[in-house]
Design an enzyme around this catalytic site. Structure first.
Site, short mmCIF file in Angstrom:
data_model
loop_
_atom_site.label_atom_id
_atom_site.label_comp_id
_atom_site.label_asym_id
_atom_site.label_seq_id
_atom_site.Cartn_x
_atom_site.Cartn_y
_atom_site.Cartn_z
N ASN B 132 33.09 23.35 -17.46
CA ASN B 132 32.13 22.87 -16.45
C ASN B 132 31.76 23.92 -15.42
OD1 ASN B 132 32.51 20.55 -17.82
ND2 ASN B 132 33.22 19.33 -16.07
N LEU B 133 30.53 23.79 -14.93
CA LEU B 133 30.05 24.65 -13.84
C LEU B 133 31.14 24.85 -12.79
CD1 LEU B 133 26.42 23.86 -12.68
CD2 LEU B 133 27.53 26.07 -13.09
N LYS B 134 31.67 23.74 -12.30
CA LYS B 134 32.67 23.74 -11.23
C LYS B 134 33.77 24.76 -11.49
CE LYS B 134 35.61 20.38 -8.81
NZ LYS B 134 36.71 19.67 -9.49
N GLY B 135 34.24 24.83 -12.72
CA GLY B 135 35.21 25.85 -13.07
C GLY B 135 36.62 25.59 -12.57
N PHE B 136 37.36 26.67 -12.34
CA PHE B 136 38.79 26.55 -12.04
C PHE B 136 39.26 27.78 -11.28
CE2 PHE B 136 43.30 27.09 -13.25
CZ PHE B 136 43.80 25.86 -12.80
#
Ligand code: B12
Ligand code: B12
Ligand SMILES: Cc1ncc(COP(=O)(O)O)c(C=O)c1O
Ligand SMILES: Cc1ncc(COP(=O)(O)O)c(C=O)c1O
Lengths: 533, 253, 253, 533
Positions: B132-136
């Site tokens: 996801n865009l949001k990432g980590f």
């Protein structure tokens, strides 16, 4: 504990908005039925048994008992093929019986198995209605008897000595390993034992049968497993002089049927939340909202406490940023539960201790959120869930965190405390994890339980301010939801909860839903409605 | 430490070899149980071991059937750092723009990535963290990369469905997450995955990448996949690996 | 369990062999450190081991020089309950009155008991728990016994002083406590004690009994004393042992 | 935190009784000197060095540096043989120098070593007095310089970000292992590092010299070890931008000398309590009360915070039944400390979290006791000690207990929090124990530190009632003590504290005490008294 004082006008407004936002769901549920609702009717009428499954295998190993399709599925599918589902199965099924084509349900099931069964709608529904009502009443009578028996045992053995009740999960996958572990847990102080299900079960569109030993990360929910565990807990309860409650999970594709089995085997609590199935199991919203209403009517009758799944949202969404979505969901669940006939004492609304522990003031933020729930739902038991998302392999830190979770539970007067495990991030709990976890709970409640007397968040203080902020955000969100004609259903599609989007037509099980036709008949609904209407 | 490459556990003095351990034995508490714990500790190489705590678990009428132990002591084992096999990253860590540039200039087409949790595993937070865009951990997920064409199939995807989709979409890489490990479900599911792709597509199968908190990155070969990522993986590591594994080192002409 | 006498650690299923362990290695955190932890776990017989947590300790400018690990996994070892040596109590547990009776009728004189903490150990709570009236775990201490003539010399008594006093008082038994165990001080001090008494009094030395939370009761012979008591000892056990060891089984005539 | 409101009359009464109970001790200390007091004078005058010891060996291995007798001992013993101790050593020693028999202290020490030194009392004391005063002033000047330097560094680097200060113990026995561990601890958040001593040291009637590596369960307190650790902490303090404080232990047979060394090497806190030596090391009461007064005067001058040892009583006595004896001892220690010139900010009075955790409400009882100390000594930092007695080998439980200890410290505004170790009942702390312990403290203070705002024990509530009960019991006990002519000294003989009886004439070191004769002279006392008089 001096609770929060909330603005009554704001609270009233929140409930009124929740009612509006939930209306489309109630309407949907009242005008539809599902394969599982209909199967539940047959189960209430006493139809059990399976025959070997052909075709795709889910869950345990191939050809295994857990893969055998129950007769209730066969019968409902047959009725559906021949006359459709929109009138419910009761009329065609008992018409077949009253018109002498079969002596009773078992023989009828055999005919279905042999492919010789013929279903039609009766021209005069009365005889079929009458027979159906009589058959189903038997099942409901057994549920009533179980409820009475529970009340008897509670007065006899007694309730847990104090609140919160200590709720503990067992999950070996093997019912015969679960039993000693559950009994050990009860002896170590657990008031409520939950047997979680094998990872795959909630996606099965049937309920497996028999005693099972092959679950993954959980044990199959079957009537026989229910019976075995119920007996084991009654035994240890007698030994301990304390009624030990049993919990299982209804959410999933078979909510109505599992609700019936729970009533028939005297379970005491059930995890029951369509929202969980939708968001975390990708079950179709329409399907599970219809199933949910029926299953909750059964729970209401059985005197079972339901647990909702708001806590899960905080495993995918941030516990601070999205705190208000939990409050919104609790208000909606309260509305939907009351509409299905559940009393406030039966509403174990979920929330959790999931704020990043490295965040400054995280503990006080938790207290603020927990107090808000307590103040909004004074008569609901509330299910207080432990930290999971921010648990790590550092089991020492985890044990400490669980201690503070326990303290928060005591300080804010939670009703049901789900015991946290230091190995949350590592494995499904070991015997020793559970034992250590219960020692943790015991220390905190015994040593600091009374601290509630000294806990007085000042008006205008950090905790008070935070609680009000969340409530205001919740009302704001409810307004937006209520303004949309599809209400909650649209909000779910928008990804409002657990930052997960689910469309009304997506997910599993939609094909099991049918809009009710005029003259449709469901004896169970009739009998259950009779009470709370 | 004795010599740079040979070390021992450290309690409060170099070389003391001190470790802590805890376990449960299916034996009622008592001297015999403590003796059993000492025997186990000795077999683990802890000697002299101290049973510093033990208490019974369970047991009603019959008395506790289990005993939980906490044991402290020095292990005799030496750790040879030279003998440690590490999945050293055999490729450079690239920034998103570097990844995009590499794909654009050297592959000359978008890289097709498919992600999913297979079997009955519903844990999507891990794969979402990667995709996801949001990432980590402050890094954006693969969907953020212009040159990666990412589809996240979500959870509970059956292996046959996954194979079908991979073929249809001409996937270059299939990323699979497995979080539930009870009874080694993750290992079994991964082998099933590898087998299915081999059968269906043979040599032309897409790159197979699996990940999850309980995977040992050293197991890739053994599981029949191309790469395994463990706990704490970041999207950047994965993107860099994809370039390394799928993008020709030389400009294609 | 496989067979009554062979057992394995129990996680959540019989025979799964699961254990938890934690330790620190003098290695900076990272994949190499995790690999080193896995190597140690394997040597301890934990296989497949999971490094479920690791974090650096210390390290300023230079970065952390140590890594702390938490490891979970199954040990391959079996525990053979038949092979467990337990210091089974070889004598009956007597009540205070039984002890007094035995001494009075069979020894025909008071039993002289001397207690002390030797060396620089100032921990008297343990020996006091055994000797003082107040006692321990609900049992009265030896001072409560009419037929035992008890002197508690307290802490920080030097071995020579103790030998001198024992001789002067014609002690039947000398009870010594050792709580500080760092660098095995308790073992060294006990051996010194045994040696000194042997030298000074040879065969005629009093019964030597030592105790402390970190002693292994199986070590008596090895340490050159008659009996060793460990954590959780109660006064009654000690009194019963004294009767067993010092009071003739037959009435003396 | 809304503190307790104590009856001011009762509090005043308690202090007045404490003054009376302590009077005999003050009188004793003012009229006597000891070998250690006199050796401290020589140390202030700059005499250092040792020569090989003959005779009995204590502590580390035989012939080891830690067994070498310092010259200050040789000189004082020689003076004592020849002219006695009752005039102090200053006059005979500096008479020997001013009269030209020796060029200075080093040569004099050599003569003593060679057995050629001759000591007499001067007929005209003035020259000797003058020289002695000059010599000792140099040492005191260095102490003053260190105090100034500390204040400079604190303004430069800054104090710890918050209260309580995090106090951590290091104890490998080897100064060179202690250094990296202390630095690691500081980096992990420790504000104060204490290096505990080898088990035997407090019974040595001399202070070992040099860097040592052979302590048991602690490292020898030597001037060189002080210097090494001070430098190491200054280094890491600069790296962290936070002044890291260093603590050691004065209590024992050499209180005055160790106090001097602490001043000379810029230690910041010292454990300093004659009561500890008496009760737990069987040191003679007269000896150590005399030593204590001198050592506290030195600490006062050095700007060092003392820590008292009331916490230890609760390891031998029950923390609930004997809670009032802690309060009584704190009041007496306050009195004796003020008399020696210490300001309230220098009084780290000890108390501890030692109630049996299995006791119901144990945590709230702890809060009551901690609040009482806080309310009685509002301007004292207070040293809050962790659970030790009831720690077991269950390190998980221990880690949880330490978390609640940390919470109690934050809720009740303690000044110095001694970090508890989960391995308390197992080993002297490991590197990882310390690291985990500091993570525990950090979680509790960051996540719940602000909870003090919400902590408001109601008047007449459980906590308030308990605190008052303890105060009243304390006043009652003080009355009995004050009524006896021997006051505190008799109370100790009666076993009032830590249920341990110690007679005024028993224990170690009595032979090192001498009643002062008319004309006795101690330049250090004169110079130190000058300030606070
Ligand atoms: C969140 C969560 C849930 C959520 C999942 C929501 C969602 N949409 O994902 C909900 C509440 C639904 C849930 C349900 C259940 N859960 Co759950 N859950 C967790 C929890 C708390 C956190 C997992 C997580 O999100 N971690 C954060 C992510 C970012 O970390 P990660 O997954 O490790 O991913 C990282 C790396 O592993 C790697 N990675 C992961 N996948 C991939 C893939 C690729 C291709 C790559 C390159 C990298 C990669 O990169 C990621 C970023 O670094 C864990 C406990 C814990 N603290 O770990 C339990 C846990 C995973 N759950 C568990 C269980 C058993 C369940 C249930 C089966 C319980 C039950 N019977 O009811 C149910 C059913 C779900 C199912 N059928 O699978 C167990 C699994 C035990 C085991 N080891 O077998 C755990 C460990 C808890 C426990 N101790 O019992 N759970
Ligand atoms: C109380 C205590 C103290 C008190 C002692 C007061 C006193 N008068 O005894 C005080 C505060 C003075 C103290 C000081 C120190 N202590 Co201390 N203390 C403890 C503590 C908290 C409890 C010990 C205790 O009382 N246990 C209760 C008794 C009843 O149990 P027990 O001793 O095991 O005795 C039982 C059995 O072992 C057995 N037993 C014991 N002796 C004997 C003898 C015989 C003959 C028999 C038959 C049986 C028997 O029977 C008893 C009843 O079941 C422990 C930590 C802990 N929780 O264990 C640390 C501990 C023992 N102390 C420790 C240390 C290092 C010290 C110091 C040296 C620290 C320092 N450098 O300043 C100092 C100095 C003291 C010295 N020189 O020895 C360490 C020892 C580490 C090690 N294993 O080497 C411990 C373990 C704490 C730690 N983790 O660091 N301490
Ligand atoms: C409300 C609710 N229902 C059901 C479950 C479990 O469902 P499954 O058996 O699908 O994992 C949960 C999980 O915690 C839940 O919160
Ligand atoms: C006041 C005081 N002094 C000294 C000590 C340590 O003294 P020793 O070095 O004799 O163990 C303690 C122990 O905690 C103490 O509390």
């Amino acid at each position: 504990m001096s609770g929060l004082t909330l603005d009554p006008a704001l609270v009233a407004r929140a409930r009124e908005l929740a009612a509006r936002a939930a209306a489309p769901v109630v309407d949907l549920a009242q005008t539809h039925t599902t394969v599982s609702v209909e199967r539940a009717v047959l189960r209430l009428a006493g139809l059990t048994g399976t025959d070997p499954v052909t075709g795709e295998v889910t869950g345990g190993r191939a050809g295994e008992q857990t893969d055998r399709v129950p007769w209730v599925n066969r019968v409902v599918d047959a009725v559906r093929e021949q006359v459709g589902l929109e009138h419910g199965v009761a009329l065609p099924v008992w018409h077949a019986i009253t018109s002498g084509r079969a002596s009773g349900l078992p023989e009828l099931a055999e005919q279905v198995g042999a492919g010789t069964a013929r279903f039609t709608l009766p021209t005069d529904p009365e005889p079929a209605r009458h027979a159906a009502r009589a058959a189903v009443s038997a099942g409901i009578a057994r549920i009533d008897a179980n409820r009475a028996r529970r009340e008897e045992l509670v007065t006899q053995l007694g309730d847990p000595p104090r609140r919160p009740w200590i709720y503990l999960i067992v999950a070996t996958g093997d019912i015969h390993e679960d039993v000693p572990q559950a009994q050990a847990a009860a002896r170590a102080g657990a008031d409520v034992i939950a047997v979680i299900r094998s990872t795959g079960q909630s996606l099965l569109d049937y309920v497996p049968e028999g005693a099972t030993r092959t679950g993954y990360a959980g044990t199959y929910a079957t009537q026989e497993n229910f019976r075995i565990m119920r007996a084991a807990l009654d035994e240890v309860g007698a030994e301990l002089g304390r009624y030990v409650r049993l919990t299982n999970y209804a959410s999933g594709l078979c909510m109505p049927e599992i609700a019936v089995l729970a009533g028939l085997e005297r379970l005491d609590m059930m995890l029951n939340d369509a929202m969980y199935g939708i968001l975390f199991r990708d079950i179709n919203p329409r399907r599970t909202f219809v199933d949910q209403r029926f299953s909750r009517m059964v729970h209401a009758r059985a005197g079972i406490i339901i647990n909702t799944g708001e806590d899960n949202y905080l495993t995918t969404a941030d516990a601070v940023d999205e705190a208000h979505t939990v409050t919104v969901s609790q208000l909606l669940n309260e509305r939907l539960a009351r509409e299905a006939g559940l009393a406030d004492w039966q509403l174990g609304l979920g929330h959790a201790f999931e704020i990043d522990p490295d965040r400054r003031e995280s503990f006080r933020l938790e207290l603020a959120h927990a107090l808000l729930a307590r103040a909004l739902f004074p008569d609901a038991p509330l299910k207080w869930m432990p930290p999971t998302k921010h648990m790590t392999g550092d089991v020492f830190r985890g044990y400490l965190l669980d201690g503070f979770f326990n303290l928060a539970g005591a300080l804010t007067g939670q009703g049901i405390l789900l015991v946290g495990m230091m190995t949350e991030a590592v494995v499904t709990p070991w015997l020793s994890d559970r034992d250590l976890a219960l020692r943790n709970v015991r220390y905190v409640l015994d040593a600091a339980g009374g601290l509630a007397e000294d806990f007085a968040p000042p008006p205008g203080g950090f905790i008070d301010r935070r609680a009000h902020t969340v409530l205001i955000e919740a009302v704001g969100l409810l307004e937006r939801i209520a303004d949309h004609p599809e209400g909650l259903i649209q909000a779910i599609a928008d990804g409002t909860f657990g930052i997960t989007k689910r469309s009304p037509d997506g997910g599993k099980g939609l094909d099991g839903v049918a809009r009710l036709a005029p003259g449709a008949y469901n004896p169970a609904l009739e009998l259950l409605a009779a009470v709370h209407a | 430490m004795p010599d740079g490459t040979i070390v021992r556990p450290y309690g409060d003095t170099t070389g003391d070899g001190m470790v802590q351990t805890s376990f449960t034995l299916p034996v009622p508490p008592g001297p015999r149980a403590d003796g059993a714990a000492l025997q186990l500790a000795a077999k683990m190489g802890i000697e002299p071991a101290m049973v510093v705590h033990s208490h019974g678990i369970g047991g009603g009428a019959s008395g506790a059937e289990f005993t939980f132990f906490v044991v402290y002591g020095p292990v005799r084992h030496l750790v040879d750092l030279d003998a440690v096999q590490v999945e050293e990253r055999a490729y450079p860590l690239l920034s998103p723009s570097e990844v995009d540039a590499a794909v654009k200039t050297r592959l000359r087409r978008a890289l097709v990535v498919l992600g999913a949790c297979i079997g009955t595993d519903a844990h999507t937070v891990g794969i979402d963290a990667i995709l996801n865009l949001k990432g980590f951990a402050g890094e954006k997920g693969l969907e953020y990369y212009r040159e990666l064409q990412v589809t996240n199939l979500g959870a509970q995807v059956s292996v046959p469905d996954l194979v079908r989709t991979a073929r249809a979409r001409r996937a270059d890489a299939v990323l699979v997450s497995q979080v539930v490990t009870q009874k080694d479900a993750h290992l079994r599911n991964t082998r099933e995955l590898a087998g299915a792709f081999r059968e269906a597509m043979g040599e032309s199968r897409p790159l197979l990448v699996v990940g999850g908190p309980r995977f040992d990155p050293a197991m890739a070969a053994d599981l029949g996949v191309d790469k395994v990522f463990g706990r704490g993986t970041t999207p950047g590591e994965v993107a860099s690996y994809l370039v390394h594994a799928l993008v020709p080192t030389e400009e294609t002409t």
